[in-house]
Scaffold this active site. Structure first.
Site, mmCIF file in Angstrom:
data_model
loop_
_atom_site.group_PDB
_atom_site.id
_atom_site.type_symbol
_atom_site.label_atom_id
_atom_site.label_comp_id
_atom_site.label_asym_id
_atom_site.label_seq_id
_atom_site.Cartn_x
_atom_site.Cartn_y
_atom_site.Cartn_z
ATOM 1 N NE ARG A 47 -3.000 0.361 3.277
ATOM 2 C CZ ARG A 47 -2.312 0.538 4.404
ATOM 3 N NH1 ARG A 47 -1.544 1.597 4.577
ATOM 4 N NH2 ARG A 47 -2.379 -0.371 5.366
ATOM 5 C CE1 TYR A 99 -16.150 10.908 -16.615
ATOM 6 C CE2 TYR A 99 -15.520 11.054 -14.310
ATOM 7 C CZ TYR A 99 -15.913 10.306 -15.402
ATOM 8 O OH TYR A 99 -16.066 8.954 -15.272
ATOM 9 C CG ASP A 171 -9.378 15.579 -15.310
ATOM 10 O OD1 ASP A 171 -8.649 14.966 -16.108
ATOM 11 O OD2 ASP A 171 -10.444 15.112 -14.851
ATOM 12 C CE LYS A 196 -12.065 7.390 -18.650
ATOM 13 N NZ LYS A 196 -12.388 8.663 -18.031
HETATM 14 C C1 LIG Z 1 -12.858 9.067 -16.777
HETATM 15 C C2 LIG Z 1 -12.514 10.401 -16.269
HETATM 16 C C3 LIG Z 1 -12.286 10.605 -14.903
HETATM 17 C C4 LIG Z 1 -12.447 9.504 -13.871
HETATM 18 O O1 LIG Z 1 -11.490 8.497 -14.044
HETATM 19 P P1 LIG Z 1 -11.761 6.955 -13.633
HETATM 20 O O2 LIG Z 1 -10.486 6.310 -14.019
HETATM 21 O O3 LIG Z 1 -12.943 6.492 -14.446
HETATM 22 O O4 LIG Z 1 -12.048 6.927 -12.187
HETATM 23 C C5 LIG Z 1 -11.933 11.886 -14.490
HETATM 24 N N1 LIG Z 1 -11.831 12.898 -15.367
HETATM 25 C C6 LIG Z 1 -12.048 12.732 -16.682
HETATM 26 C C7 LIG Z 1 -11.907 13.898 -17.602
HETATM 27 C C8 LIG Z 1 -12.405 11.489 -17.179
HETATM 28 O O5 LIG Z 1 -12.644 11.334 -18.479
#
Ligand SMILES: *Cc1c(COP(=O)(O)O)cnc(C)c1O
Length: 381
Positions: A47, A99, A171, A196
């Protein structure tokens, strides 16, 4: 080292002192033998730290030109850890077309423990300054935004944050460090859903955070260990494997994104196309100044704004798959009003432009002719 080389080698030296494996081994272990209490090779319990995770954390830090990388069990776990830097009473200013999952985390979890959020248009600087109070601690930006592809001027935000002693978090999921490096533009924290583009193959869930500040890195590492939302070594390995082709995939995503956006723009049944690389896009100049290229995410609306027709369109696609998520090698289509953004109240989401006919495409790296043909037949039907 330049970006393409960093994608392959960044932070990856001396990765397997035991056997000199060229690829990072998957250290599928929870614990590590100690010679005597506290005497070990830097790893005690997975962890706190795991060598496969360390390899990924160093890689993403190198790609973002940052000092410290941290990996989490999902993008949302990464955001959750960042927000745990705050205390009850603190305020955050964020974008109005955030998001959906971030919006849910902010309003349904963090508002319950006394953090206050303002969702506004971050492109209007006066608007931001009007919302800053002595309690404001952070600006949370997403650029390009999901699903409206608004591009926010990171340098301008950084200037406001410096003046008011706020932390700027970006982000960077849609752009990836290949297209945009927020720390270089003045951000304090950059976050990714590695699920992604970084992973890139729709086969894992993972999140990352990169910072330069020693103190911030220490606090986030404390939260990472104390709250414990860490990824397993297998997912870290898969993300690292994805990162090795990030630059090549992104080039093709951008090329195909342009082809799809230009095709849609001239189609008589299409009303609006949202892709920052179109010269007609109001954010084109900001995008050009802070991004290397414009990405593979394209949104559009059809004439008449019909919910029914939008659903029919996504059902009629053959090469594009109707699915949540984005950033994989395969092309995906989504209907935000009923899928990713269903958790945002209708009035709230329409204010941001998420109308019933809006379709979001994650343009993959297939042949662009096949993608355009598929969109064309689905629009006709
Ligand atoms: C998918 C996404 C998230 C969240 O990520 P997870 O891996 O699904 O928890 C946050 N911000 C954006 C812009 C996203 O596309």
């Amino acid at each position: 080292m330049k970006f393409n080389s960093k994608a392959i080698h960044g932070g990856q030296d001396n990765i397997d002192p035991g056997y000199n494996a060229v690829m990072p081994p998957i250290y599928q272990t929870s614990t590590y033998a100690q010679k005597s209490p506290g005497k070990h090779k830097g790893y005690e319990y997975s962890r706190s730290a795991n060598p496969t995770r360390t390899a990924l954390e160093r890689s993403i830090a190198a790609l973002e030109n940052g000092k410290y990388g941290l990996a989490f069990g999902s993008g949302l776990a990464a955001i959750d850890a960042i927000l745990k830097l705050l205390k009850p009473g603190d305020e955050v200013i964020s974008t109005h077309d955030l998001y959906g999952g971030s919006y849910r985390l902010f309003t349904r979890i963090f508002e319950n423990v006394g953090v206050k959020f303002h969702f506004i248009n971050l492109n209007l600087i006066e608007n931001i300054e009007a919302h800053i109070t002595p309690k404001t601690k952070m600006i949370w930006a997403e650029t390009p935004t999901n699903p409206m592809m608004n591009v926010i001027d990171i340098k301008a935000l950084a200037k406001i944050c410096k003046a008011h002693h706020l932390k700027l978090c970006v982000d960077n999921t849609f752009a990836t460090p290949y297209l945009q490096q927020p720390l270089e533009l003045g951000a304090d924290i950059v976050m990714h859903s590695a699920t992604k583009y970084l992973g890139g193959h729709s086969d894992l869930i993972l999140g990352t955070v990169v910072v330069n500040d020693d103190n911030l890195a220490e606090q986030l590492a404390f939260i990472q260990n104390a709250s414990g939302a860490v990824p397993g070594p297998m997912d870290c390995f898969l993300t690292l494997r994805g990162i090795k082709t990030l630059h090549l995939r992104m080039q093709r995503h951008c090329e195909n994104g342009r082809a799809v956006a230009e095709f849609l723009q001239q189609h008589p049944q299409v009303e609006k196309v949202y892709w920052p690389g179109l010269k007609t896009n109001p954010n084109y100049n900001i995008a050009k100044s802070q991004m290397r290229d414009f990405g593979g995410m394209v949104s559009f609306t059809t004439q008449g704004n019909s919910y029914k027709n939008a659903v029919k369109f996504v059902e009629g696609l053959k090469v594009f798959t109707l699915a949540e998520s984005l950033g994989g090698v395969e092309s995906l289509a989504g209907h935000p009003a009923s899928m990713t953004h269903a958790s945002i109240p209708k009035a709230e989401r329409e204010k941001a432009g998420v109308v019933d006919s809006l379709i979001r495409l994650s343009v993959g790296i297939e042949d662009k002719e096949d993608l355009i043909e598929d969109l064309n037949q689905a629009i006709k039907s």
